[in-house]
Design a protein around this motif. Structure first.
Motif, PDB file in Angstrom:
ATOM      1  N   VAL A  71       0.840  -1.200   0.000  1.00  0.00           N
ATOM      2  CA  VAL A  71       0.000   0.000   0.000  1.00  0.00           C
ATOM      3  C   VAL A  71       0.874   1.249   0.000  1.00  0.00           C
ATOM      4  O   VAL A  71       0.622   2.210  -0.735  1.00  0.00           O
ATOM      5  CB  VAL A  71      -0.955   0.004   1.209  1.00  0.00           C
ATOM      6  N   TYR A 116      -7.810   5.118   0.644  1.00  0.00           N
ATOM      7  CA  TYR A 116      -7.295   4.137   1.606  1.00  0.00           C
ATOM      8  C   TYR A 116      -7.585   4.539   3.044  1.00  0.00           C
ATOM      9  O   TYR A 116      -8.021   3.717   3.856  1.00  0.00           O
ATOM     10  CB  TYR A 116      -5.788   3.970   1.401  1.00  0.00           C
ATOM     11  N   LEU A 173      -8.066  -1.240  -2.343  1.00  0.00           N
ATOM     12  CA  LEU A 173      -7.648  -0.373  -1.235  1.00  0.00           C
ATOM     13  C   LEU A 173      -8.693  -0.351  -0.127  1.00  0.00           C
ATOM     14  O   LEU A 173      -8.364  -0.223   1.054  1.00  0.00           O
ATOM     15  CB  LEU A 173      -7.373   1.042  -1.741  1.00  0.00           C
ATOM     16  N   ARG A 174      -9.953  -0.463  -0.481  1.00  0.00           N
ATOM     17  CA  ARG A 174     -11.014  -0.524   0.524  1.00  0.00           C
ATOM     18  C   ARG A 174     -10.865  -1.790   1.372  1.00  0.00           C
ATOM     19  O   ARG A 174     -11.002  -1.752   2.603  1.00  0.00           O
ATOM     20  CB  ARG A 174     -12.366  -0.494  -0.190  1.00  0.00           C
ATOM     21  N   PHE A 187      -7.828  -1.324   3.631  1.00  0.00           N
ATOM     22  CA  PHE A 187      -8.184  -0.451   4.753  1.00  0.00           C
ATOM     23  C   PHE A 187      -8.828  -1.256   5.879  1.00  0.00           C
ATOM     24  O   PHE A 187      -8.417  -1.178   7.052  1.00  0.00           O
ATOM     25  CB  PHE A 187      -9.141   0.642   4.252  1.00  0.00           C
TER      26      PHE A 187
END
Length: 267
Positions: free
Chosen positions: A114, A139, A241-242, A245
């Motif tokens: 990330v 993010y 990215l979700r 997270f």
């Protein structure tokens, strides 16, 4: 009553009772015709073993579990119709089970990956500043891509350190923003957005090179380009990215219910 008449009567009934789309009706018609041609007898004579034999026959041609599930759903609806219409006395699908479908696991990015992805945009350029701000916000708040690209200028309050999101079903949620994301947003607002706005007027927050809100397809293309630049050899999705997270928060000890609320999940 011949097989064609049975199939046509069922499809008419199914359409009236369920409001199924033409695509579904066409798929069911094809499934039933293939089954009838294979069986080559009246469909009222079918047993559960007949259907099992049919699936074994189809599996020899590498039929996917998703296709198996659709065909079984179709046959169940068909024979339930025959049963309720008193054309048959016993449902041959009653004891059959849906095949288990393989679950597609989401692509996982670790924290280092990330960081590499977030650092990929060139901060010396207008577009790099915009893209870094978008990736950081996506993010740090666990947003859906649709929520990110549909952000309005009045949804973000850097002074109050929160962002207002209108998610699925127009449900509103208010999320805190991280300091790093806020720094990049402030830089975007000061240097990049006025340039992209090109003296126009729009409430869209993240703008394309045409001065309009960015499309989902364009943003996804941007993410894939930066992943390639960062040397991330994984097939990313709009929700990568979700997912990262949520996973990283839970790994660090965050309460699962709190993470669900931040993601906008109702359950």
């Amino acid at each position: 009553m011949d097989n064609s008449t049975l199939i046509n009567q069922f499809l008419d009934h199914y359409w009236l009772s369920s409001g199924a789309s033409q695509n579904t009706l066409s798929a069911y018609r094809s499934d039933l015709k293939l089954f009838a041609n294979w069986f080559d007898q009246p469909l009222t004579n079918v047993s559960d073993q007949t259907i099992k034999n049919y699936f074994e026959h189809r599996q020899l041609n590498s039929m996917s579990t998703a296709t198996q599930a659709r065909i079984l759903t179709c046959l169940r609806a068909f024979y339930l119709h025959l049963l309720t219409s008193k054309i048959i006395n016993q449902d041959p699908t009653a004891k059959l089970h849906h095949p288990k479908q393989a679950q597609k696991l989401p692509i996982f990015l670790n924290i280092d990956e990330v960081d590499q992805l977030l650092s990929a945009p060139d901060q010396k350029t207008i577009f790099g500043q915009r893209d870094r701000a978008m990736l950081e916000l996506l993010y740090s708040c666990g947003l859906r891509v649709s929520e990110l690209i549909n952000l309005s200028y009045h949804n973000i309050n850097l002074n109050e350190e929160y962002i207002r999101i209108h998610g699925k079903g127009n449900k509103e949620r208010v999320l805190p923003m991280g300091e790093v994301a806020m720094d990049h947003l402030a830089n975007y607002e000061k240097n990049a957005r006025p340039y992209l706005l090109k003296n126009g007027q729009t409430d869209g927050y993240f703008l394309s090179n045409r001065g309009t809100s960015m499309s989902r397809q364009n943003f996804f293309y941007i993410i894939k380009a930066y992943a390639l630049k960062a040397g991330i050899d994984k097939s990313l999705s709009p929700h990568t990215l979700r997912h990262a997270f949520a996973t990283h928060l839970v790994q660090q000890g965050a309460d699962l219910r709190s993470v669900q609320l931040m993601l906008g999940h109702s359950d």
